[in-house]
Write a protein that holds these residues in place. Structure first.
Motif, PDB file in Angstrom:
ATOM      1  N   GLY A   6      47.440  20.189  14.067  1.00  0.00           N
ATOM      2  CA  GLY A   6      47.386  19.295  12.914  1.00  0.00           C
ATOM      3  C   GLY A   6      46.120  19.480  12.095  1.00  0.00           C
ATOM      4  N   LEU A   7      45.000  19.660  12.766  1.00  0.00           N
ATOM      5  CA  LEU A   7      43.735  19.871  12.063  1.00  0.00           C
ATOM      6  C   LEU A   7      43.753  21.161  11.243  1.00  0.00           C
ATOM      7  CD1 LEU A   7      41.243  18.781  14.839  1.00  0.00           C
ATOM      8  CD2 LEU A   7      41.555  17.698  12.622  1.00  0.00           C
ATOM      9  N   ILE A   8      44.254  22.212  11.830  1.00  0.00           N
ATOM     10  CA  ILE A   8      44.306  23.498  11.122  1.00  0.00           C
ATOM     11  C   ILE A   8      45.262  23.420   9.939  1.00  0.00           C
ATOM     12  CG2 ILE A   8      45.005  25.917  11.336  1.00  0.00           C
ATOM     13  CD1 ILE A   8      43.937  25.745  14.253  1.00  0.00           C
ATOM     14  N   ILE A   9      46.424  22.823  10.141  1.00  0.00           N
ATOM     15  CA  ILE A   9      47.381  22.669   9.041  1.00  0.00           C
ATOM     16  C   ILE A   9      46.768  21.855   7.909  1.00  0.00           C
ATOM     17  CG2 ILE A   9      49.558  21.566   8.381  1.00  0.00           C
ATOM     18  CD1 ILE A   9      50.608  22.331  11.168  1.00  0.00           C
ATOM     19  N   GLY A  10      46.124  20.759   8.248  1.00  0.00           N
ATOM     20  CA  GLY A  10      45.502  19.908   7.238  1.00  0.00           C
ATOM     21  C   GLY A  10      44.396  20.615   6.483  1.00  0.00           C
ATOM     22  N   ALA A  11      43.569  21.376   7.179  1.00  0.00           N
ATOM     23  CA  ALA A  11      42.480  22.094   6.524  1.00  0.00           C
ATOM     24  C   ALA A  11      43.005  23.187   5.601  1.00  0.00           C
ATOM     25  CB  ALA A  11      41.547  22.690   7.572  1.00  0.00           C
ATOM     26  N   VAL A  12      44.029  23.892   6.018  1.00  0.00           N
ATOM     27  CA  VAL A  12      44.604  24.946   5.178  1.00  0.00           C
ATOM     28  C   VAL A  12      45.257  24.350   3.934  1.00  0.00           C
ATOM     29  CG1 VAL A  12      46.420  26.697   5.103  1.00  0.00           C
ATOM     30  CG2 VAL A  12      44.874  26.600   7.047  1.00  0.00           C
ATOM     31  N   ILE A  13      45.959  23.251   4.093  1.00  0.00           N
ATOM     32  CA  ILE A  13      46.572  22.590   2.935  1.00  0.00           C
ATOM     33  C   ILE A  13      45.481  22.065   1.998  1.00  0.00           C
ATOM     34  CG2 ILE A  13      47.930  20.576   2.229  1.00  0.00           C
ATOM     35  CD1 ILE A  13      49.669  21.110   4.711  1.00  0.00           C
ATOM     36  N   GLY A  14      44.433  21.494   2.557  1.00  0.00           N
ATOM     37  CA  GLY A  14      43.323  21.032   1.737  1.00  0.00           C
ATOM     38  C   GLY A  14      42.662  22.162   0.968  1.00  0.00           C
ATOM     39  N   LEU A  15      42.505  23.302   1.598  1.00  0.00           N
ATOM     40  CA  LEU A  15      41.933  24.459   0.915  1.00  0.00           C
ATOM     41  C   LEU A  15      42.840  24.934  -0.212  1.00  0.00           C
ATOM     42  CD1 LEU A  15      39.481  26.338   1.083  1.00  0.00           C
ATOM     43  CD2 LEU A  15      40.850  27.837   2.514  1.00  0.00           C
ATOM     44  N   ALA A  16      44.144  24.907   0.026  1.00  0.00           N
ATOM     45  CA  ALA A  16      45.090  25.287  -1.030  1.00  0.00           C
ATOM     46  C   ALA A  16      45.021  24.319  -2.203  1.00  0.00           C
ATOM     47  CB  ALA A  16      46.509  25.338  -0.459  1.00  0.00           C
ATOM     48  N   VAL A  17      44.894  23.036  -1.925  1.00  0.00           N
ATOM     49  CA  VAL A  17      44.777  22.042  -2.989  1.00  0.00           C
ATOM     50  C   VAL A  17      43.482  22.250  -3.768  1.00  0.00           C
ATOM     51  CG1 VAL A  17      44.454  19.571  -3.444  1.00  0.00           C
ATOM     52  CG2 VAL A  17      46.259  20.323  -1.905  1.00  0.00           C
ATOM     53  N   HIS A  18      42.411  22.569  -3.066  1.00  0.00           N
ATOM     54  CA  HIS A  18      41.127  22.811  -3.733  1.00  0.00           C
ATOM     55  C   HIS A  18      41.250  23.933  -4.759  1.00  0.00           C
ATOM     56  CE1 HIS A  18      36.858  23.468  -4.364  1.00  0.00           C
ATOM     57  NE2 HIS A  18      37.027  24.738  -4.028  1.00  0.00           N
ATOM     58  N   PHE A  19      41.913  25.006  -4.398  1.00  0.00           N
ATOM     59  CA  PHE A  19      42.046  26.132  -5.314  1.00  0.00           C
ATOM     60  C   PHE A  19      43.155  25.930  -6.341  1.00  0.00           C
ATOM     61  CE2 PHE A  19      39.640  28.290  -1.964  1.00  0.00           C
ATOM     62  CZ  PHE A  19      38.636  28.820  -2.747  1.00  0.00           C
ATOM     63  N   ALA A  20      44.077  25.024  -6.085  1.00  0.00           N
ATOM     64  CA  ALA A  20      45.176  24.788  -7.024  1.00  0.00           C
ATOM     65  C   ALA A  20      44.776  23.874  -8.177  1.00  0.00           C
ATOM     66  CB  ALA A  20      46.370  24.184  -6.284  1.00  0.00           C
ATOM     67  N   LEU A  21      43.852  22.962  -7.938  1.00  0.00           N
ATOM     68  CA  LEU A  21      43.462  22.004  -8.969  1.00  0.00           C
ATOM     69  C   LEU A  21      42.296  22.537  -9.808  1.00  0.00           C
ATOM     70  CD1 LEU A  21      43.699  18.651  -7.015  1.00  0.00           C
ATOM     71  CD2 LEU A  21      45.295  19.579  -8.665  1.00  0.00           C
TER      72      LEU A  21
END
Length: 95
Positions: A6-21
């Motif tokens: 869960g931590l890894i999934i959340g961090a990867v999704i957060g990183l994707a959001v950081h670069f998407a916005l």
């Protein structure tokens, strides 16, 4: 040990959001992955305490959707606030 998933999934999704916005330069690179990992960890823990196991699809759906929604909302609000504050400071200083 499974909470690491869960931590890894959340961090990867957060990183994707950081670069998407937009306005990446106005926020730290760690903010979005940390928010995603925290959201995933909290919900993963809550759902496993409620009896869901790794074999439950609900756990995986929540582990993907919760960090995405939380991180998107948090990063959008903080970026909007930072842009508004910077504009107010520029106007106040006459720059």
């Amino acid at each position: 040990m499974q909470i690491l998933l869960g931590l890894i999934i959340g961090a990867v999704i957060g990183l994707a959001v950081h670069f998407a916005l937009p306005h990446r330069h106005l926020r730290g690179v760690v903010l979005a992955p940390l928010a995603g990992a925290a959201a995933a960890a909290i919900l993963w823990t809550a759902l496993t305490w409620m009896g869901l196991g790794v074999d439950s699809p609900i756990l995986w759906i929540v582990a993907v959707l919760a960090p995405a929604v939380t991180t998107f909302a948090l990063v959008s609000l903080l970026t909007r606030s930072r842009v508004a504050r910077d504009e107010a400071d520029r106007a106040r200083l006459g720059v």
